[in-house]
Design a protein around this motif. Sequence first.
Motif, short mmCIF file in Angstrom:
data_model
loop_
_atom_site.label_atom_id
_atom_site.label_comp_id
_atom_site.label_asym_id
_atom_site.label_seq_id
_atom_site.Cartn_x
_atom_site.Cartn_y
_atom_site.Cartn_z
N PHE A 46 -14.90 -3.86 2.90
CA PHE A 46 -13.54 -4.04 2.42
C PHE A 46 -13.11 -2.89 1.52
O PHE A 46 -12.01 -2.35 1.67
CB PHE A 46 -13.43 -5.38 1.67
CG PHE A 46 -12.03 -5.75 1.31
CD1 PHE A 46 -11.13 -6.12 2.29
CD2 PHE A 46 -11.60 -5.72 -0.01
CE1 PHE A 46 -9.83 -6.46 1.98
CE2 PHE A 46 -10.30 -6.06 -0.34
CZ PHE A 46 -9.41 -6.43 0.66
N ARG A 73 -11.73 -21.46 -6.72
CA ARG A 73 -10.47 -20.86 -6.29
C ARG A 73 -9.32 -21.36 -7.16
O ARG A 73 -8.48 -20.58 -7.62
CB ARG A 73 -10.22 -21.21 -4.82
CG ARG A 73 -8.87 -20.78 -4.32
CD ARG A 73 -8.66 -21.16 -2.88
NE ARG A 73 -7.31 -20.82 -2.47
CZ ARG A 73 -6.29 -21.67 -2.50
NH1 ARG A 73 -6.46 -22.91 -2.90
NH2 ARG A 73 -5.08 -21.27 -2.11
N LEU A 86 -9.57 -19.74 -10.58
CA LEU A 86 -9.14 -18.33 -10.56
C LEU A 86 -7.61 -18.25 -10.51
O LEU A 86 -7.00 -17.45 -11.21
CB LEU A 86 -9.74 -17.61 -9.35
CG LEU A 86 -11.22 -17.26 -9.43
CD1 LEU A 86 -11.70 -16.70 -8.10
CD2 LEU A 86 -11.48 -16.25 -10.53
N ASN A 87 -7.01 -19.08 -9.67
CA ASN A 87 -5.55 -19.07 -9.55
C ASN A 87 -4.89 -19.56 -10.83
O ASN A 87 -3.81 -19.11 -11.21
CB ASN A 87 -5.11 -19.94 -8.38
CG ASN A 87 -5.28 -19.22 -7.06
OD1 ASN A 87 -5.16 -18.00 -7.00
ND2 ASN A 87 -5.59 -19.95 -6.02
N ASP A 115 -0.38 -12.47 -12.18
CA ASP A 115 0.07 -11.68 -11.03
C ASP A 115 1.15 -12.42 -10.27
O ASP A 115 2.13 -11.85 -9.83
CB ASP A 115 -1.10 -11.40 -10.09
CG ASP A 115 -2.18 -10.60 -10.79
OD1 ASP A 115 -1.82 -9.60 -11.42
OD2 ASP A 115 -3.34 -11.00 -10.75
N PHE A 138 -5.45 -15.25 -11.96
CA PHE A 138 -4.44 -14.64 -11.09
C PHE A 138 -3.04 -15.15 -11.40
O PHE A 138 -2.08 -14.77 -10.73
CB PHE A 138 -4.76 -14.90 -9.62
CG PHE A 138 -6.11 -14.41 -9.17
CD1 PHE A 138 -6.75 -13.38 -9.86
CD2 PHE A 138 -6.74 -14.95 -8.07
CE1 PHE A 138 -7.99 -12.93 -9.46
CE2 PHE A 138 -7.99 -14.50 -7.66
CZ PHE A 138 -8.62 -13.48 -8.37
N PRO A 176 -5.66 -5.46 -1.31
CA PRO A 176 -5.30 -6.86 -1.67
C PRO A 176 -6.53 -7.72 -1.99
O PRO A 176 -6.85 -8.68 -1.31
CB PRO A 176 -4.59 -7.34 -0.40
CG PRO A 176 -5.16 -6.53 0.70
CD PRO A 176 -5.54 -5.21 0.12
N TRP A 177 -7.24 -7.33 -3.07
CA TRP A 177 -8.47 -8.02 -3.46
C TRP A 177 -8.26 -9.51 -3.71
O TRP A 177 -9.02 -10.34 -3.24
CB TRP A 177 -9.03 -7.40 -4.75
CG TRP A 177 -9.61 -6.06 -4.58
CD1 TRP A 177 -9.01 -4.87 -4.90
CD2 TRP A 177 -10.88 -5.73 -4.03
NE1 TRP A 177 -9.83 -3.83 -4.58
CE2 TRP A 177 -11.00 -4.33 -4.05
CE3 TRP A 177 -11.93 -6.47 -3.53
CZ2 TRP A 177 -12.11 -3.67 -3.60
CZ3 TRP A 177 -13.04 -5.81 -3.07
CH2 TRP A 177 -13.12 -4.43 -3.11
N LYS A 178 -7.18 -9.77 -4.47
CA LYS A 178 -7.01 -11.16 -4.93
C LYS A 178 -6.68 -12.08 -3.78
O LYS A 178 -7.23 -13.18 -3.68
CB LYS A 178 -5.95 -11.20 -6.02
CG LYS A 178 -6.50 -10.63 -7.32
CD LYS A 178 -5.45 -10.36 -8.33
CE LYS A 178 -6.07 -9.64 -9.52
NZ LYS A 178 -5.07 -9.15 -10.47
N MET A 202 0.85 -1.20 0.00
CA MET A 202 0.00 0.00 0.00
C MET A 202 0.88 1.25 0.00
O MET A 202 1.85 1.32 0.74
CB MET A 202 -0.88 0.01 1.25
CG MET A 202 -1.98 -1.04 1.27
SD MET A 202 -3.28 -0.71 0.11
CE MET A 202 -4.17 0.61 0.94
N TRP A 230 -7.44 -11.63 -0.72
CA TRP A 230 -8.62 -11.70 0.14
C TRP A 230 -9.63 -12.70 -0.42
O TRP A 230 -10.15 -13.55 0.30
CB TRP A 230 -9.25 -10.31 0.25
CG TRP A 230 -10.15 -10.14 1.42
CD1 TRP A 230 -9.77 -9.98 2.71
CD2 TRP A 230 -11.58 -10.12 1.40
NE1 TRP A 230 -10.88 -9.85 3.51
CE2 TRP A 230 -12.00 -9.94 2.73
CE3 TRP A 230 -12.55 -10.23 0.40
CZ2 TRP A 230 -13.34 -9.86 3.09
CZ3 TRP A 230 -13.88 -10.16 0.76
CH2 TRP A 230 -14.26 -9.98 2.09
N LEU A 231 -9.86 -12.59 -1.73
CA LEU A 231 -10.80 -13.51 -2.39
C LEU A 231 -10.29 -14.94 -2.29
O LEU A 231 -11.05 -15.88 -2.01
CB LEU A 231 -10.96 -13.09 -3.86
CG LEU A 231 -11.98 -13.84 -4.68
CD1 LEU A 231 -13.38 -13.58 -4.16
CD2 LEU A 231 -11.91 -13.42 -6.15
N ASP A 232 -8.97 -15.09 -2.50
CA ASP A 232 -8.34 -16.41 -2.44
C ASP A 232 -8.55 -17.03 -1.06
O ASP A 232 -8.99 -18.18 -0.94
CB ASP A 232 -6.85 -16.24 -2.75
CG ASP A 232 -6.14 -17.55 -2.83
OD1 ASP A 232 -6.46 -18.32 -3.76
OD2 ASP A 232 -5.28 -17.83 -1.98
#
Lengths: 375, 341
Positions: free
Chosen positions: A312, A360, A363-364, A371, A368, B43-45, A1, B47-49
């Motif tokens: 969030f 999950r 998605l991974n 990333d 994702f 940290p969306w990803k 951040m 968190w979702l994970d």
Amino acid sequence: MKSLKELCLSSERAENFSPERLRGLEETLIQDHRSDLPWYLRIIVALGAWWASGFFFCFIFVLIGSQLEHQVTIGCIGVALLILAVAVGRQPWGIFVGQCALAVSLAAQAMIYYGFVNENHHPVGTVAAISIGLAALLYVAFPSFLSRLMTCFAALQVTLCWIYAPGGGDIFSGTLRPESALSHLVLFYWLFHLAALACCFLRPRHSVLLAPLGYAVVASLAAWQVENLFNVWVLSTGISSTSAWIGWTTLHFRTVLTALTLFGCSVWAAGGISTLRENAPLFIGLALALMALVWIGSGGVLLSLLFMLLGFSLQSRAILGLGLILFPIFLTYYYYNLNLDLLAKSGVLIGSGAVLLLLRAALNRWLFANDKEAA
Amino acid sequence: MNTSSSPLDHPASIPILRRLLAARALTRQEVETMELQVRRDLPWKSWLDRALLSLGIVLVLAGIGYFFAHNWDHLTKNEKLGLAGGAVLVGLMGATWAGLERFPGKLLLLAACALVGVYIAVFGQIYQTGADSYELFTAWAFLTFPWVVLGRFMPLWLFWLGLLNLALGFYWPVSPFFGLFESWDIFRLETISLLLLNGLALLLREGMARWPISWLDRGGSALILLAAALAPASLETIGEIFHTWDDGSSSGSAFIACGLYGAAVIGLGFYYSRRRYSLPALAIITLSACTVLTNLVVRILDFNRSGLTAGTWLLAGLMILAIFGVGVFFLRTQRLSHQPG
């Protein structure tokens, strides 16, 4: 951040942030930190103030109790106390005095309700009207976060009570408001809650003034959904839950509205319409998942997901925490009420768990993966 | 002001940006642009994970639970005990496999310790041992003690201390050594024994903090232990204060209780303000002291009598206001005196 400084200097308006302005920002934050008490100190302050206020109220009642013969007198004393509480609460005399003023203002409001509401003539409607009036008046006059939140929450819940009350009369009379009118009112009120939620939180300039109202709406929505869980309104008004139109309206259409709000908020949180176009497959998947949740009728789960998303993306611990508390409650309630035997429930639970784990993994694997490689 | 602790160097957040907007330190357009950036950096990803992983595991485990619940009546005694014991063994093996030095290993050891209680409960249900509740918790604490020592994990120690608290709490009402106690004696024995147990644990925790022990937490456990020690101390003192209202009781024990409580509070306050500063600890001590003092006011003004006058209520309110006012003033002074800059 990124730090605040990095954010200022890397933004499109970096030229606005001279060293002097940055020092000003730093000073504002330091002052803000100094005046801001940790939550546990606030609790001690509030406990002391409310406890003492309770004793002061007993003092007032013992003092004037014997002379009170008319309800209206109590209402008038309530008005006087409310004016006094607001006058004291507006002064910069510290959080302790502020909490005392809040306690007095709430008790004064209770006296106003007692004093001016006629039990025999539309009591619920009168209480709803007074609560809305007081909430609006005190929102302007008494700039305390907690006061605004509590009065708005009370007004929202009392109005809900009036909606379910037949013709604005006695809620426990057993006579009903016409079903079509009731379903329209319920639907409109749910829509009002969702719209208010979006209006209060999504725009920073609105949030500065309307945050207490926003939190009251969140609390009212959560309370309403929990009340539905226990069939509070159906039982208190004698509404038949088997009525097709009422059932459909109060359950499915509201669920659709919640799902639409959740979808809109996720688009907003992701960065707006441009992001929607960039990640169309992801949002189509989200829309399909939401449609599935609407189809299986898990409105409470959708609402808690909405709170989690809002909490969030706004970095609000209160809303996120509420969502995290409500989510297992509504999920457990949903599975508990499935009309299946234990073996079939076991299959459904394992199946839905496996679906989430597969999601999950997918998605991974596909979304994702880039990333992780970059990291 | 130390530049390294400048609030501008802390991570930016949406609540901070909105507070700056409310203070008119930033403009609306600036906040909107920055908020967008902050939201994108969240940290969306991950968190979702994590959410999908934990929810998926919970649902699968609940499904397995339902499966056994469906078949529970059809299982033999040995199968039931085997299942409960097997769960403990799986937890232990998982902890060994993951490594007791790593967080998942410690978490699995905690789960294994909790499952020992399930095993004892299943055992008691099958063989109808007729054991008292305190025996169950004592056996549970006794059996898990070696793992707690090996685990070197503060939540595990707190869990174990919780078991001891429960064992002690359930012990006094059925104590075989002292005959049948009256309810007042049971209350007194329970609060004093819990105070001694949790006070001893607090002393050990604070003593250990002097040594470089890597697995000690940053202070959260000390707060839990402080609250666990002060709660029975406050209850005992308040109980002694109100017990003087009962017929035939003397006020001697109330004076002693108030004196000891006052000394303990002053000692703890001195320790947490001078020796090892902790504002949350001071807040717990202040809250406890204010509660006891408020009850003392209620007793001194004799709220037990009928026909209380308006003046009594007013005096009580003013005194409570003064008690909490002094408490809050003390805490604010402590906070300001320990604030950098």
